[in-house]
Write an enzyme that holds these catalytic residues in place. Structure first.
Site, PDB file in Angstrom:
ATOM      1  N   HIS A 274      43.390  55.237  59.099  1.00 31.40           N
ATOM      2  CA  HIS A 274      43.551  53.824  58.744  1.00 31.40           C
ATOM      3  C   HIS A 274      44.941  53.528  58.188  1.00 31.40           C
ATOM      4  O   HIS A 274      45.375  52.369  58.160  1.00 31.40           O
ATOM      5  CB  HIS A 274      42.447  53.381  57.766  1.00 31.40           C
ATOM      6  N   ASP A 320      38.143  59.176  60.064  1.00 31.53           N
ATOM      7  CA  ASP A 320      39.378  58.664  59.457  1.00 31.53           C
ATOM      8  C   ASP A 320      40.376  59.806  59.246  1.00 31.53           C
ATOM      9  O   ASP A 320      40.575  60.294  58.130  1.00 31.53           O
ATOM     10  CB  ASP A 320      39.052  57.977  58.128  1.00 31.53           C
ATOM     11  N   SER A 417      45.382  56.558  49.545  1.00 33.64           N
ATOM     12  CA  SER A 417      44.762  56.828  50.841  1.00 33.64           C
ATOM     13  C   SER A 417      45.606  57.769  51.688  1.00 33.64           C
ATOM     14  O   SER A 417      46.835  57.702  51.684  1.00 33.64           O
ATOM     15  CB  SER A 417      44.557  55.519  51.609  1.00 33.64           C
TER      16      SER A 417
END
Length: 482
Positions: A274, A320, A417
């Protein structure tokens, strides 16, 4: 008349006993005929008295029931009775290797210390992987009822068949704080590759939020108050050499960085899929401890190739995971080194059953706060899968795992992230996760969600082998199949 006769007979008996050569003692049967007594155990008064061990079982022969009256406890009575009935079988100390002996009727039982078995604890138990990792420094597997040790890439097995050694100056998985030299290994494990289309849309997503929030579905703004939670913010600063595998993805517009990554070897960075949607073009910085200061240890690398998993789901964040190939190799040093990739079975049986892992990054210090200027790290406990599933309405797939605190105000947050989740085993750190998403930052009852690296080890390995040849002028997005 009768009385004088009895006295005469008594005199005769006594006189005969005193004659030379005659014994002054008589046997029990004859003595009992002369002097009779009432046995106390048979009397009414003896029966109503509290049991006394000496009276019941020493002065007289007792039964198990009489001994039970004394101890008023079955276990203690049995322990006494076993010795009373046939002696102490443990007197000769039959249990070897510090085993504990327990007496029985005509037998004994040994409780062995760890590592021994057998009637007398005389047999050495083979140390398989479930016991102290089979004494292996790193990977352990069982083969024909014996242990086989092996090591991560960049290490070799020592002469003892257990230890993992490296001649590299900076081997993978080693923190280098206070060390003059350490090494790195081109770390790989079991994985696979393939290509895909060009980078999709450049929608700006907000890492570490829940999937629906990223799509503006059911979006709710958190209430701003003085109790805003702190996450990797709530952690501590990474000192030089403590988080050498940390990478930072940044664009010309976001010099502070928008996502993290993990150094796997001199050419490859592991990150979240992402993150690729947050900037069309970006670079990778390694060795950075403070985005506002330069100490000469930072290095910037351009991206040559982007490899995103083709099953990545933008609505659920499943699959992911992505890989970045750099145009130029990373030079490893004290503050720049890779984390080790584990073996799948060993990692799931050993690494991910440890109590905690470690996450690091430059993420926000509060849910609605600014990015951290300094690199931070935090220890987070692994969370039981069922507990995690019950904590959220979003799907927790087999490619994810949970870590964090139920109430403690520490967590990974926006900007973290794609960053590393590593787990320590015997002073070596292995990649176990990728910071993926979460509902807010450090909210009570919520946990951080991580991509489970062990589910993609073959994919990672094949991705790193997919590209051979000179680098291209522009980054290419390829896509290895799972």
């Amino acid at each position: 008349m009768e009385s004088p006769v009895r006295l005469s007979l008594l005199y005769v008996v006594l006189a005969s006993l005193l004659l030379p050569g005659r014994s002054v003692f008589i046997n029990r049967e004859r003595a009992n005929n002369v002097l009779q007594r009432i046995r106390r155990a048979n009397s009414f008064f003896e029966e109503i008295k509290k049991g006394n061990l000496e009276r019941e079982c020493v002065e007289e022969i007792c039964s198990f029931e009489e001994a039970r009256e004394v101890f008023e406890d079955n276990e203690k009575t049995t322990e006494f009775w076993n010795k009373y009935e046939d002696g102490d079988q443990c007197e000769s100390s039959p249990c070897q290797n510090q085993g504990e002996c327990r007496d029985g009727l005509g037998s004994y039982t040994c409780t062995c210390t760890e590592g021994f078995e057998g009637k007398n604890c005389e047999l050495f138990v083979r140390k398989l992987c479930s016991l102290d990792n089979g004494d292996c420094d790193q990977f352990c597997r069982e083969e024909q009822n014996s242990v086989v040790c092996s090591c991560a890439k960049g290490y070799f097995l020592g002469n003892d068949g257990k230890s993992c050694l490296s001649t590299a100056p900076f081997p993978c998985g080693k923190t280098n704080k206070g060390r003059a030299k350490r090494s790195v290994a081109l770390n790989t494990s079991n994985s696979e590759p393939d290509p895909e289309d060009l980078m999709p849309d450049a929608d700006i997503l907000y890492p570490t939020e829940s999937p629906s929030e990223l799509l503006n579905l059911n979006k709710t703004e958190p209430e701003a108050n003085s109790d805003d939670v702190i996450r990797i913010v709530g952690g501590q600063e990474c000192k030089r050499g403590e988080c050498p595998w940390q990478a930072l993805l940044f664009s010309d517009e976001e010099t502070d960085g928008f996502c993290g990554g993990t150094i796997l070897n001199e050419f490859y960075i592991l990150t979240a899929a992402h993150c690729l949607h947050q900037a069309k073009r970006f670079k990778v910085r390694v060795g950075d401890l403070n985005t506002e200061q330069e100490d000469g240890g930072e290095m910037v690398h351009e991206v040559d190739m982007i490899i995103k998993h083709n099953k990545f789901q933008r609505d659920t964040y499943d699959f992911d995971i992505a890989m970045l190939r750099l145009k130029t190799p990373i030079t490893f040093r004290e503050n720049v080194a890779p984390a080790c990739l584990p073996q799948k079975d060993w990692a799931e049986a050993t690494l991910m059953t440890q109590k905690t892992g470690i996450v690091s990054g430059f993420g926000r210090t509060h849910e609605k706060g600014r990015q951290s200027k300094v690199l931070k790290m935090m220890e987070v406990p692994y969370v039981d899968r069922n507990t995690c599933r019950l904590s959220t309405s979003f799907s927790i797939t087999q490619n994810m795992f949970c870590a964090g605190y139920d109430a403690k105000q520490e967590d990974a947050c926006q900007g973290d992230s794609g960053g590393p989740h590593v787990t320590r085993f015997k002073d070596t750190y292995f990649v176990t996760g990728i910071v993926s998403w979460g509902e807010g930052c450090a909210r009570k009852g919520k946990y951080g969600i991580y991509t489970k690296v062990t589910a993609f080890l073959k994919w990672i390995d094949r991705s790193m082998k997919a590209r051979v040849g000179p680098t291209s002028e522009t980054p290419r997005l390829t896509h290895p199949p799972y």
